[in-house]
Design a protein around this motif. Structure first.
Motif, PDB file in Angstrom:
ATOM      1  N   LYS A  64     -28.877  50.246  -9.917  1.00  0.00           N
ATOM      2  CA  LYS A  64     -29.544  48.958  -9.691  1.00  0.00           C
ATOM      3  C   LYS A  64     -30.869  48.908 -10.446  1.00  0.00           C
ATOM      4  CE  LYS A  64     -27.959  48.119  -4.940  1.00  0.00           C
ATOM      5  NZ  LYS A  64     -28.389  48.199  -3.549  1.00  0.00           N
ATOM      6  N   GLY A  95     -30.735  48.304 -14.031  1.00  0.00           N
ATOM      7  CA  GLY A  95     -30.218  46.984 -14.413  1.00  0.00           C
ATOM      8  C   GLY A  95     -28.729  46.949 -14.656  1.00  0.00           C
ATOM      9  N   GLY A 155     -26.597  44.371 -12.967  1.00  0.00           N
ATOM     10  CA  GLY A 155     -26.718  43.013 -13.505  1.00  0.00           C
ATOM     11  C   GLY A 155     -26.038  42.862 -14.852  1.00  0.00           C
ATOM     12  N   VAL A 166     -24.234  39.574 -15.326  1.00  0.00           N
ATOM     13  CA  VAL A 166     -25.001  38.358 -14.996  1.00  0.00           C
ATOM     14  C   VAL A 166     -25.549  37.761 -16.304  1.00  0.00           C
ATOM     15  CG1 VAL A 166     -27.060  37.494 -13.800  1.00  0.00           C
ATOM     16  CG2 VAL A 166     -25.626  39.242 -12.720  1.00  0.00           C
ATOM     17  N   LYS A 207     -27.851  36.055 -19.125  1.00  0.00           N
ATOM     18  CA  LYS A 207     -29.289  36.273 -19.398  1.00  0.00           C
ATOM     19  C   LYS A 207     -30.163  35.235 -18.704  1.00  0.00           C
ATOM     20  CE  LYS A 207     -29.733  39.192 -23.349  1.00  0.00           C
ATOM     21  NZ  LYS A 207     -28.695  39.287 -24.371  1.00  0.00           N
ATOM     22  N   GLY A 211     -29.827  38.648 -16.128  1.00  0.00           N
ATOM     23  CA  GLY A 211     -28.924  39.777 -16.362  1.00  0.00           C
ATOM     24  C   GLY A 211     -28.806  40.129 -17.833  1.00  0.00           C
ATOM     25  N   ASN A 229     -19.018  44.647  -9.959  1.00  0.00           N
ATOM     26  CA  ASN A 229     -18.941  43.828 -11.177  1.00  0.00           C
ATOM     27  C   ASN A 229     -17.879  42.732 -11.057  1.00  0.00           C
ATOM     28  OD1 ASN A 229     -20.958  45.077 -12.574  1.00  0.00           O
ATOM     29  ND2 ASN A 229     -19.653  46.058 -14.113  1.00  0.00           N
ATOM     30  N   THR A 236     -19.241  40.092  -8.825  1.00  0.00           N
ATOM     31  CA  THR A 236     -20.287  39.347  -9.558  1.00  0.00           C
ATOM     32  C   THR A 236     -19.645  38.347 -10.514  1.00  0.00           C
ATOM     33  OG1 THR A 236     -21.800  41.216  -9.432  1.00  0.00           O
ATOM     34  CG2 THR A 236     -22.236  39.603 -11.164  1.00  0.00           C
ATOM     35  N   LEU A 273     -27.157  35.123  -8.401  1.00  0.00           N
ATOM     36  CA  LEU A 273     -27.234  35.874  -9.655  1.00  0.00           C
ATOM     37  C   LEU A 273     -28.594  36.514  -9.949  1.00  0.00           C
ATOM     38  CD1 LEU A 273     -24.828  33.721 -11.891  1.00  0.00           C
ATOM     39  CD2 LEU A 273     -24.346  35.785 -10.536  1.00  0.00           C
ATOM     40  N   ALA A 333     -29.043  40.470 -10.452  1.00  0.00           N
ATOM     41  CA  ALA A 333     -29.647  41.008 -11.686  1.00  0.00           C
ATOM     42  C   ALA A 333     -30.818  41.937 -11.375  1.00  0.00           C
ATOM     43  CB  ALA A 333     -30.101  39.859 -12.584  1.00  0.00           C
TER      44      ALA A 333
END
Ligand SMILES: Cc1cc2nc3c(=O)[nH]c(=O)nc-3n(C[C@H](O)[C@H](O)[C@H](O)COP(=O)(O)OP(=O)(O)OC[C@H]3O[C@@H](n4cnc5c(N)ncnc54)[C@H](O)[C@@H]3O)c2cc1C
Length: 374
Positions: free
Chosen positions: A37, A40, A43, A46, A48, A52, A82, A85, A101, A105
């Motif tokens: 986490k 990153g 994320g 996710v 940008k 993310g 993932n 997400t 989101l 992220a």
């Protein structure tokens, strides 16, 4: 350095130290997951604009494969996150994206998939859990049989029949709501021991449209457009990672294990044949999985067939490579002085994860001959 190498290096430092404990004690690899986490990686998929990395399905595959080569348990938990997400990225409304989101992220939220049920087993796309309409929303009743990352994921994506009409709906429930119960004692897997894949009961859990992912009925699209590519390839990636790890371990061990006369295992022809076979199988899994991911990225018409065949080969190869590596490792492997027995136990999960390899084989045979699959 490519993403696979970058994540492998990260995993050696931040995941590997917790792998043995997760396996031996059956505990969730919390420190490894927290590191993912912080760095990153949770994320990755996710976009940008929400903070993310806007990663692609190829990035998902490379990351899961690299993590799988160090700790299959951590890799599987990450892979499920993932997929969940991506369900929000692909189907969430703009309000839902705004809510979930940025938090995903930043590592504030992690997700899990609550799809499978005892009543329908590997056919998870036929859920029996019921969301019954009330004045203020719905009451959710039923049981999800295996929720990987239970307690450690903040939200579970629950696949249910659409209470408003045809098809399926997906609800995102926080990990604790009134009426939710986890059966924590129920996970004692042969492998994947840190997964916390426990049953979760929903007993009159009050939910509303605020808990939906996308709109009612979007569950079918989530299953076929998100879960199919990202989950099936994610599994291929995790179990390819295991094959790569077992292959690397057997090669290193054969080269270093010396007898009194100074000769090594690697000088024995039978061992050389094993090494050649396991390296080839691991490399084939990697090539097939990356190739299928590229086909998915390009939206090619043969992508689904390639995705399924990559998963079938990667799953079979994982068990074969680990079994062969166990032979090379001899008594040292059997007595757990090498990680090979863990790899083998972890590898057995590859075939049973839904849709199981048996079911996928039937689907692939049907699809290739122009027949309808579910
Ligand atoms: C480590 C692990 C983690 C998991 N994590 C999650 C999770 O996070 N979320 C989640 O939703 N689920 C999860 N699952 C559940 C998993 O995806 C499967 O749904 C579950 O393992 C199915 O088990 P079952 O005994 O009910 O299978 P069953 O449905 O009883 O099937 C048993 C076997 O019968 C065969 N079979 C059944 N039907 C057919 C058919 N029609 N054609 C051919 N063969 C068939 C298959 O080979 C199958 O392996 C997890 C499972 C494991 C092992």
């Amino acid at each position: 350095m490519g993403l696979f190498e970058e994540v492998s290096a990260f995993a050696q430092c931040h995941v590997a130290p917790y792998t043995v404990q997760a396996d031996r004690e059956g505990v969730f690899p919390k420190e490894a997951y927290t590191a993912l986490k912080k760095e990153g990686y949770t994320g990755l998929l996710v976009p940008k604009e929400y903070g993310g990395a806007s990663g692609s399905i190829v990035d998902h595959v490379e990351t899961c494969m690299a993590l799988g080569s160090v700790c299959a348990t951590t890799a599987l938990c990450y892979m499920m996150h993932n997929v969940a997400t991506m369900s929000i990225v692909a189907f969430g409304t703009s309000e839902q994206k705004e809510f979930y989101l940025p938090k995903i992220a930043s590592g504030e939220l992690a997700l899990a998939l609550a799809f499978s049920e005892t009543g329908t087993g590997t056919h998870f796309y036929n859920p029996e859990i019921k969301a019954v309409k009330t004045e203020n929303g719905y009451l959710l009743n039923g049981k999800k049989s295996f929720v990987t990352s239970a307690h450690h994921a903040d939200y579970y994506l629950v696949l249910a029949a659409n209470p408003e009409g045809e098809g399926l709906s997906v609800f995102a429930t926080p990990n604790t709501m009134e009426g939710m119960r986890h059966d924590d004692s129920a996970w004692d897997g042969l492998g994947m021991r840190g997964n916390a894949s426990v049953p979760v009961y929903y007993e009159n859990v009050a939910i509303s449209d605020d808990h939906l992912v996308g709109a009612h009925g979007d569950g079918v699209g989530i299953v076929f457009n998100v879960v199919a590519p990202f989950f099936i390839l994610g599994l291929a990636s995790v179990y390819t990672g295991l094959s790569l790890a077992a292959s690397g371990c057997a090669i290193e061990y054969a080269s270093s294990r010396a007898y009194t006369d100074g000769s090594t295992l690697s000088q024995i022809e039978t061992v050389q044949l094993h090494i050649a076979a396991l390296f080839s199988s691991a490399s084939a899994s990697k090539a097939l999985t990356l190739n299928a991911a590229q086909a998915a990225l390009e939206g090619r018409s043969d992508a689904l067939a390639l995705i399924i065949s990559a998963r079938l080969e990667a799953s079979t190869n994982a068990v074969d490579v680990c079994s062969r590596a166990m032979k090379v490792g001899g008594g040292h492997a059997y007595s757990k002085r090498l990680p090979l027995e863990r790899y083998l136990r972890d590898a057995y999960a590859a075939a049973v994860m839904a849709p199981s390899t048996d079911v996928l084989s039937v689907w692939l045979g049907k699809a290739l001959t122009g027949q309808q699959i579910p």
